[in-house]
Design a protein around this motif. Structure first.
Motif, short mmCIF file in Angstrom:
data_model
loop_
_atom_site.label_atom_id
_atom_site.label_comp_id
_atom_site.label_asym_id
_atom_site.label_seq_id
_atom_site.Cartn_x
_atom_site.Cartn_y
_atom_site.Cartn_z
N GLY A 1 0.76 -1.11 0.05
CA GLY A 1 0.03 -0.06 -0.15
C GLY A 1 0.75 1.27 -0.09
N THR A 2 0.43 2.26 -0.75
CA THR A 2 1.18 3.47 -0.82
C THR A 2 0.48 4.75 -1.38
N GLU A 3 1.02 5.82 -1.21
CA GLU A 3 0.15 7.09 -1.56
C GLU A 3 1.23 7.71 -2.63
N PRO A 4 0.83 7.84 -3.77
CA PRO A 4 1.94 8.22 -4.69
C PRO A 4 1.95 9.60 -4.97
N GLY A 5 1.85 10.43 -3.91
CA GLY A 5 2.04 11.89 -4.25
C GLY A 5 3.26 12.20 -3.35
N PHE A 6 4.12 11.56 -3.23
CA PHE A 6 5.45 11.76 -2.40
C PHE A 6 6.75 11.52 -3.09
N ALA A 7 6.87 12.30 -4.28
CA ALA A 7 8.12 12.12 -5.03
C ALA A 7 9.18 12.55 -4.30
N PRO A 8 10.57 11.77 -4.22
CA PRO A 8 10.82 10.83 -4.93
C PRO A 8 10.51 9.24 -4.60
N TYR A 9 9.89 9.24 -3.39
CA TYR A 9 9.68 8.01 -2.70
C TYR A 9 8.68 7.08 -3.44
N GLU A 10 7.52 8.05 -3.76
CA GLU A 10 6.58 7.10 -4.70
C GLU A 10 5.52 8.29 -5.27
N TYR A 11 5.44 8.13 -6.80
CA TYR A 11 4.89 9.05 -7.40
C TYR A 11 4.28 8.35 -8.77
N MET A 12 3.51 9.00 -9.48
CA MET A 12 3.16 8.47 -10.87
C MET A 12 3.90 8.91 -11.89
N PHE B 1 -2.76 8.34 2.44
CA PHE B 1 -1.66 7.89 3.59
C PHE B 1 -2.16 7.00 4.78
N ASP B 2 -3.11 7.85 5.69
CA ASP B 2 -4.00 7.23 6.71
C ASP B 2 -4.53 5.87 6.29
N GLY B 3 -5.00 5.73 5.08
CA GLY B 3 -5.81 4.79 4.77
C GLY B 3 -4.85 3.65 4.41
N ALA B 4 -3.69 3.88 3.94
CA ALA B 4 -2.56 2.65 3.80
C ALA B 4 -2.33 2.30 5.29
N LEU B 5 -2.04 3.16 6.18
CA LEU B 5 -1.73 2.69 7.55
C LEU B 5 -2.73 1.91 8.09
N LEU B 6 -4.05 2.18 7.80
CA LEU B 6 -5.19 1.46 8.37
C LEU B 6 -5.35 -0.11 7.57
N ALA B 7 -5.07 0.20 6.28
CA ALA B 7 -5.24 -1.07 5.45
C ALA B 7 -4.16 -2.00 5.95
N VAL B 8 -2.90 -1.85 6.31
CA VAL B 8 -1.96 -2.97 6.62
C VAL B 8 -2.23 -3.23 8.13
N GLN B 9 -3.03 -2.45 8.92
CA GLN B 9 -3.57 -3.09 10.27
C GLN B 9 -4.63 -4.06 9.93
N GLN B 10 -5.44 -3.89 9.13
CA GLN B 10 -6.56 -4.62 8.87
C GLN B 10 -6.18 -6.05 7.87
N GLY B 11 -4.88 -6.05 7.31
CA GLY B 11 -4.56 -7.11 6.72
C GLY B 11 -4.98 -7.01 5.23
N LYS B 12 -5.56 -5.75 4.76
CA LYS B 12 -5.80 -5.67 3.44
C LYS B 12 -4.62 -5.55 2.39
#
Length: 271
Positions: free
Chosen positions: A56-67, A98-109
């Motif tokens: 899971g990632t949030e692709p608005g954080f260049a250069p770490y993750e981006y489109m 970003f918050d959704g990604a952290l929640l997704a890993v806690q839920q095993g998604k």
């Protein structure tokens, strides 16, 4: 004549019974076991697909993750791909805030989150983290010739923009660090930069690398001299998933030892 027909009928029935018996016992009439042949074929059927490893990632954080076109790329995605390759799995990237990604890993998604995630005490209660793989320098971005925010020491009583849920949000929201007039939280830095240019916020606090990308894309923005604070990034996994965590740590340590993290960083900052 009837007797002849009766004999022919009996012979046809006998042949049919033999044929049925041949199919039932799994042979093809040549002494070859077709049942075993069928099972072997089914057992070795391959679609060419691998088991998936979901990041899971949030692709608005260049250069770490981006489109890049319709593809998510970046330092974190290179690390995620190396992890998947080492495990013999196919990497699947799921984008979310970003918050959704952290929640997704806690839920095993998702299996893990690679999104410039900082480690703090609250997150350690609900997630497990890999070894650190990069040092983060947090800076202040503002408009050029902004007399209200001329240095990193001018943030008190200001309206500060941050990415919701990241370490800058946590830092500036703590009155022991800064007494902000207001902290405005955004899902994407592009939204924060528009509000900064329109005078809705006084500055943005963010990681140095994304700040450089933002300033390069906006001539009227500048990064102030000095460092507000420093941090480290790690990969987040579901609490208790020690097996996956051990595999991730092994890959990250090898990447660091081989100089690959520096290589990934250079590839995404030298464009």
């Amino acid at each position: 004549m009837k007797k002849i027909l009766s004999i022919i009928f009996i012979m046809v029935m006998a042949i049919s019974l033999v044929a049925c018996g041949t199919k039932k016992d799994g042979t093809n009439g040549k002494g070859k076991d077709t049942t075993a042949e069928k099972e072997n074929t089914e057992g070795n059927t391959s679609t060419g697909t691998k088991e998936k490893l979901i990041v899971g990632t949030e692709p608005g954080f260049a250069p770490y993750e981006y489109m890049e076109g319709d593809k998510v790329v970046g330092i974190d995605m290179d690390i995620a791909k190396a992890i998947a390759d080492a495990m013999g799995k196919e990497l699947e990237i799921k984008t979310m805030d970003f918050d959704g990604a952290l929640l997704a890993v806690q839920q095993g998604k998702v299996d893990f989150v690679a999104a410039g995630v900082s480690v703090d005490e609250d997150r350690l209660k609900v997630m497990d983290f890999s070894v650190d793989y990069v040092n983060s320098t947090e800076v202040v971005v503002t408009l050029k010739d902004n007399s209200k925010v001329a240095s990193v020491d001018d943030l008190n009583d200001k309206v500060i923009g941050v990415q919701q849920g990241n370490i800058a949000d946590i830092y500036v929201s703590n009155p022991e660090n800064i007494t902000a007039k207001e902290v405005k939280r955004y899902k994407k830095f592009a939204q924060a930069s528009e509000d900064l240019k329109n005078g809705k916020i006084d500055c943005i606090v963010m990681d140095l690398y994304p700040a450089e990308e933002l300033a390069a894309a906006n001539d009227n923005l500048v990064i102030l001299d000095g460092v507000l604070f420093e941090d480290k990034y790690a990969i987040a996994v579901k609490k208790g998933n020690q097996e996956l965590l051990d595999q991730i740590n092994e890959v990250i340590n090898q990447l660091i030892e081989d100089g690959k993290i520096e290589e990934f960083t250079a590839n995404h900052t030298a464009k």
